[in-house]
Design an enzyme around this catalytic site. Structure first.
Site, mmCIF file in Angstrom:
data_model
loop_
_atom_site.group_PDB
_atom_site.id
_atom_site.type_symbol
_atom_site.label_atom_id
_atom_site.label_comp_id
_atom_site.label_asym_id
_atom_site.label_seq_id
_atom_site.Cartn_x
_atom_site.Cartn_y
_atom_site.Cartn_z
ATOM 1 N N ASP A 159 86.713 70.971 63.838
ATOM 2 C CA ASP A 159 87.409 69.532 64.514
ATOM 3 C C ASP A 159 88.606 69.635 64.440
ATOM 4 O O ASP A 159 89.376 68.995 64.930
ATOM 5 C CB ASP A 159 87.072 68.352 63.210
ATOM 6 N N ASP A 211 83.279 74.471 59.084
ATOM 7 C CA ASP A 211 84.677 74.805 58.550
ATOM 8 C C ASP A 211 84.504 73.401 57.560
ATOM 9 O O ASP A 211 83.613 72.429 57.766
ATOM 10 C CB ASP A 211 85.679 74.438 59.738
ATOM 11 N N CYS A 229 62.714 70.356 98.881
ATOM 12 C CA CYS A 229 62.126 71.166 97.872
ATOM 13 C C CYS A 229 63.154 72.015 97.339
ATOM 14 O O CYS A 229 64.632 71.923 97.748
ATOM 15 C CB CYS A 229 61.047 72.018 98.323
ATOM 16 N N CYS A 257 65.311 74.047 99.947
ATOM 17 C CA CYS A 257 66.264 73.615 100.480
ATOM 18 C C CYS A 257 67.434 73.708 99.751
ATOM 19 O O CYS A 257 68.443 73.715 100.252
ATOM 20 C CB CYS A 257 65.719 71.822 100.607
ATOM 21 N N ASP A 262 90.628 75.589 64.613
ATOM 22 C CA ASP A 262 89.245 75.698 64.605
ATOM 23 C C ASP A 262 89.095 76.125 66.087
ATOM 24 O O ASP A 262 87.897 76.832 66.345
ATOM 25 C CB ASP A 262 88.634 74.571 64.319
#
Length: 832
Positions: A717, A517, A92, A95, A721
């Site tokens: 990308d 961008d 559970c 635990c 950036d």
């Protein structure tokens, strides 16, 4: 300086073949990472600059600086190591919480996270103070086990297969325990019903029947329910409590009372109590709990189905070229540098670069893109993708854990093991839940024993005591968040959206502004031919044939754009002689016997070629559209104009519209001049944009939007950036971008398509909605269930909750949470 020709603001360093392309007249262009000169858009001059760090290094430092600003106050030391432990014996959320505390208290451990749904612990520790062995000892001292580590040369797929096999064996054992419990509990229940018919009960020796019921119940306790009691005992030895504690105390109390009533009925009668037995309650509760465990285990297996399907895609063998022979080798024996043959219909064995042939490869398992991708010499291919048409050979560059597929699997596993901020409330409740329930159960017993009528006080007190213990289930709380995270991160990977951690997934649903961008995100990030305008006396196909023949001899990006366009138009090839690059102007050669010039206007002017009035007007029109113009002369006469620009992706406008319909503001950021920026923004439906933004100022624009109270998602990308991606509330990096950008982002889009942004936002919203539903189910279940089990309705309506119904409800709570999480498997991402 070693430099190739510079045309219209675009420049390539001949030595390193690195460049940065822009099509406006104010952008500075660096020729390479190590260059100490900068070029203005004017192609005729350059100015020396002071030696400086490369743009890549500067951007990386800016990314690190931005990360420090947005990072949490407590960061791990730089020399920490990461260990992953597969925990055994957890039943559970309590635990998981206890194991996590035990690991966190171990000297040298900086941070520990234990995921109950994945049964896995992720530990960040100092190797100088701790080791995997000490971490294992900490788990074992807490009363739990750790699966044996995999051999060093074991692949992720093999390791997962080994763990799956272990779980399958455990699952079969669990089902056997269930069937024994169900069979015996049904028999006990049937025999117990004899007591409901007085005529039948009068003919049966009730004490003898009680011994029969005892004999049938003992196997249920000692075999089917044994692990509940051993787990509860281990928790007790470690001064802790878990779900098994509630089960053991509840069923144990009912069994011990029944045992005493069976062995010494006279004692009860002497004190005015009927020697009633509750063997049916004990056996049925264990059977029902095991039903819930089996359903839970089955559902937990389904939550990781996506990652398992990814692992199963890996090819088992590769056809390697050895001399003149082709030998099939197990994938484990393939090494970097080997040349591998891939025939139509076969999987690509591992990552590499095509060296011979061409084909179309289905990369849907990586990118989610349904259309095959054309591959030719020099293109990268990735393991587990499917070759569709042609045959080709590729040189292996990465194997094993370094391949793209393995990196994706690792990223998804890390995300599934991470913890979302929304889970904190459930963790706090789970930590104190079991002790609180035990106290409520004891209080329930005392109140009913003191306040109920003498004849019924003990049975009522006992039944309500057991019902409170059994109905209280922290499992649902522990499963609410991680199961949803597991399913959604797997679905994200299937749709080409890689989520770094649960925090990024949760943060994405809060976004109010998307900052895009332009170059490489909205646009393709590479030059493409947009216009071919020829003089009246020339044929367009003839012009393209001659121009393409000359440009095939050049490595210039603009030349590559012209060649790509000609090949797409299926223009025949022509013979070329005397190719010569004219520095800063263009190129010249003889093609099919015709002298051809192609470059900027200065090249034609110096050659004595004048433009016609029509071509001059058309050139001005193209320049007004912020396009680069290539001038073509054939045989000493102006023949054509070729317009080149960084074109907008086909899917950008549709994706931006979908984001706007979701209530998000979309903002564009670019280094272009305002006129060009306005045209691109209008083309894709963006109303607000930032123009003439230098790379070092991009993070500042993110801060500017955040200062307006916006939750900003940055999409980019490039290396420049990275600072903005780190500064944003959530960064999304295009998969075709740089490693620096992807390292700074919380989410990586495997294909360069803004539809991936739509998918990521939609997936985040649906996941958080599912988690909230799960938490509601878990909390409301316990808020309503525990008081009813305690008997609050009995004085008013005579309604008491049977412990057997409580056990059924407890099992149903966990299964309902898991089933709700599994609905995320039907999620479909945005299509291109």
């Amino acid at each position: 300086m070693n430099q190739q020709d510079i045309v219209c603001g675009m420049m390539v360093d001949e030595a390193t073949a690195t460049h940065r392309s822009h099509f406006h007249d104010k952008e500075y262009v660096f020729c390479s990472a190590n260059c100490q000169h900068k070029f203005e858009a004017n192609p005729t001059q350059y100015v020396a600059a002071e030696p400086a760090a490369s743009p890549a290094a500067a951007a990386t430092r800016q990314a690190e600086s931005a990360r420090e600003q947005v990072a949490p106050p407590t960061q791990a030391p730089a020399d920490t190591a990461l260990a992953t432990l597969d925990i055994e014996g957890m039943t559970c959320a309590s635990c998981a919480s206890f194991v996590e505390k035990s690991l966190s208290r171990t000297p040298g451990v900086h941070k520990a996270l234990v995921n109950y749904a994945t049964e896995r612990a992720t530990v960040e520790y100092l190797p100088t103070q701790a080791s995997p062995e000490t971490l294992k000892e900490a788990v074992m001292k807490a009363g739990y086990g750790v699966a044996a580590p995999a051999a060093p040369d074991t692949s992720a797929a093999d390791r997962q297969a080994e763990l799956d096999q272990q779980k399958a064996v455990a699952y079969q054992k669990l089902k056997r325990r269930l069937w024994v419990a169900v069979g015996l509990a049904a028999l006990v229940m049937l025999l117990t019903m004899v007591m409901l018919w007085p005529a039948l009960a009068a003919r049966i020796n009730m004490q003898g029947l009680n011994y029969v019921l005892l004999g049938l119940t003992l196997p249920v306790l000692l075999y089917s329910g044994r692990e509940f009691y051993t787990s509860a005992w281990n928790a007790f030895l470690h001064r802790a409590a878990n779900m098994d504690t509630l089960i053991a105390v509840g069923t144990g109390a009912a069994f011990l009372y029944s045992l005493a009533a069976t062995v010494a009925p006279q004692f009860f009668m002497q004190h005015g109590l009927m020697p009633e037995v509750y063997y049916d309650t004990t056996a049925t509760i264990i059977a029902l709990i095991l039903v819930g465990k089996v359903l839970e285990q089955r559902a937990k297996t389904q939550t990781s189905a996506a990652i398992k399907s990814l692992m199963s895609l890996q090819a088992k063998t590769a056809r390697v070229v050895h001399g003149e022979q082709e030998i099939d080798l197990p994938i484990e024996q393939v090494r970097p540098g080997d040349v591998v043959v891939v025939r139509p219909g076969e999987k690509v064995a591992t990552d590499g670069v095509v060296v011979l042939g061409h084909s179309a490869v289905d990369e849907a398992m990586l990118t989610g893109e349904s259309l095959p991708v054309e591959k030719k010499t020099g293109d990268s291919v990735f393991g587990a993708t499917l070759n569709k048409t042609g045959s080709f050979r590729f040189r292996v560059t990465k194997v094993g854990a370094e391949t793209m597929l393995s990196q994706i699997v690792k990223l998804v596993e890390d995300a599934q093991g991470s913890r979302a901020p929304i889970q904190r409330l459930a963790d706090k409740v789970s930590a104190v839940f079991v002790p609180t329930v035990v106290c409520i159960a004891i209080l329930t017993f005392v109140l009913w024993f003191d306040l109920a009528p003498v004849a019924t006080r003990f049975p009522l007190a006992l039944v309500n005591f057991v019902a409170v213990l059994i109905i209280a289930c922290p499992c649902a709380l522990g499963l609410a968040t991680p199961t949803a995270i597991m399913v959604s991160t797997g679905k994200g990977a299937e749709n080409g959206v890689l989520i770094r951690n649960a925090e990024a997934l949760e943060k994405a649903h809060q976004v109010t502004t998307i900052l895009l961008d332009k170059t490489g995100t909205i646009t393709r990030g590479e030059p493409a031919v947009t216009d071919v305008l020829v003089a009246a006396t020339y044929d367009i196909n003839q012009v393209l044939q001659l121009v393409a023949a000359v440009e095939r001899q050049s490595e210039h990006p603009l030349a590559e754009a012209v060649v790509r366009y000609a090949e797409a138009e299926q223009v025949p090839r022509a013979a070329v002689e005397g190719f010569r690059a004219v520095e800063g102007r263009g190129a010249t050669a003889t093609a099919n016997g015709e002298q051809v010039l192609i470059g900027n206007q200065r090249l034609l002017t110096e050659a004595g070629v004048e433009l016609s009035a029509e071509l001059a007007a058309q050139a001005n029109e193209l320049l007004g559209q912020a396009k680069t113009v290539l001038y073509v002369a054939i045989g000493g006469q102006a023949a054509a104009l070729i317009g080149v620009a960084d074109t907008v992706r086909e899917t950008s406008a549709a994706a931006i519209h979908r984001l706007q319909t979701m209530g998000l503001e979309v903002v564009m950021m670019t280094g272009d001049n305002p006129q060009t920026a306005e045209k691109i923004a209008h083309q894709v439906g963006i109303k607000r944009f930032f123009a003439e933004v230098l790379p070092q100022d991009k993070a500042g624009k993110v801060q500017e939007l955040q200062a307006e109270g916006r939750v900003v998602a940055m999409v980019g990308d490039g290396i420049n950036d990275a600072p903005a991606l780190a500064q944003a509330d959530i960064g999304l990096a295009m998969g075709a971008g740089t490693d620096v950008a992807m390292e700074a982002a919380g989410i990586t889009l495997m294909r360069s398509d803004l539809q991936g942004v739509v998918t990521a936002i939609q997936l985040s919203k649906q996941t958080i909605r599912t988690i909230r539903q799960n938490l509601f189910f878990a909390f409301i279940y316990n808020v309503l269930g525990i008081p009813i089990a305690a008997g609050v309705l009995y004085p008013l309506f005579g309604i008491a909750l049977s412990p057997m119904l409580a056990a059924g409800a407890m099992a149903l709570s966990s299964v309902s949470v898991l089933t709700n999480s599994l609905r995320l498997r039907s999620f479909e991402g945005a299509k291109s």
